[in-house]
Write an enzyme that holds these catalytic residues in place. Structure first.
Site, PDB file in Angstrom:
ATOM      1  N   GLU A  15      -0.797 -58.379  49.546  1.00 15.25           N
ATOM      2  CA  GLU A  15      -0.773 -56.950  49.847  1.00 15.25           C
ATOM      3  C   GLU A  15       0.265 -56.657  50.923  1.00 15.25           C
ATOM      4  O   GLU A  15       0.425 -57.426  51.863  1.00 15.25           O
ATOM      5  CB  GLU A  15      -2.173 -56.562  50.327  1.00 15.25           C
ATOM      6  CG  GLU A  15      -2.324 -55.227  50.942  1.00 15.25           C
ATOM      7  CD  GLU A  15      -3.744 -54.995  51.433  1.00 15.25           C
ATOM      8  OE1 GLU A  15      -3.866 -54.378  52.510  1.00 15.25           O
ATOM      9  OE2 GLU A  15      -4.720 -55.419  50.783  1.00 15.25           O
ATOM     10  N   GLU A  52      -1.187 -48.711  57.578  1.00 13.15           N
ATOM     11  CA  GLU A  52      -2.535 -48.258  57.911  1.00 13.15           C
ATOM     12  C   GLU A  52      -2.501 -47.309  59.095  1.00 13.15           C
ATOM     13  O   GLU A  52      -1.811 -47.556  60.086  1.00 13.15           O
ATOM     14  CB  GLU A  52      -3.436 -49.445  58.246  1.00 13.15           C
ATOM     15  CG  GLU A  52      -3.720 -50.334  57.069  1.00 13.15           C
ATOM     16  CD  GLU A  52      -4.693 -51.464  57.395  1.00 13.15           C
ATOM     17  OE1 GLU A  52      -5.171 -51.554  58.544  1.00 13.15           O
ATOM     18  OE2 GLU A  52      -4.960 -52.259  56.480  1.00 13.15           O
TER      19      GLU A  52
END
Length: 121
Positions: A44, A48
């Site tokens: 991934e 964020e």
């Protein structure tokens, strides 16, 4: 609690993706834009926005550890500051992930803030 989930699936090996979004400045809430590998790769690359830290944002890479048989992940994370006003996650910003075979570059509002080279991971 309101949960927003946008699942837009496109396949690509490398490329440049820009997400325009914001997140609430609420502790415990994480808003993310994620590039996810195949099920066999389990990796991934993401951006964020952490509600408990509204003046910065995170860049992350999660990848399986080649030395473990279980899905233990090694994370290459960094906390970034905003380069332009307003400097808060609650304002809409443009987050870009530019991924090539040799490096990953994260940008916010058109300014590069982090580069991770293949040899450093």
């Amino acid at each position: 609690m309101r949960r927003v989930r946008s699942l837009n699936v496109r396949r690509c090996r490398y490329g440049k993706v820009t997400y325009n979004f914001s997140g609430p400045a609420v502790p415990g809430v994480v808003s993310a834009a994620i590039l996810i590998g195949t099920a066999s790769q389990r990796d991934e690359i993401d951006v964020e926005l952490v509600g408990g830290d509204p003046s910065s944002w995170q860049t992350n890479v999660f990848a399986p550890s080649p030395h473990e048989s279980q899905p233990l992940y090694t994370a290459f994370s960094s906390i970034e500051d905003y380069t332009h006003n307003p400097k808060t996650i609650s304002s809409v910003h443009s987050y870009t992930i530019d991924w090539s075979p040799e490096r990953i570059v994260w940008s916010v509002d058109g300014s590069e803030v982090r580069t991770l080279h293949k040899g450093s991971s």
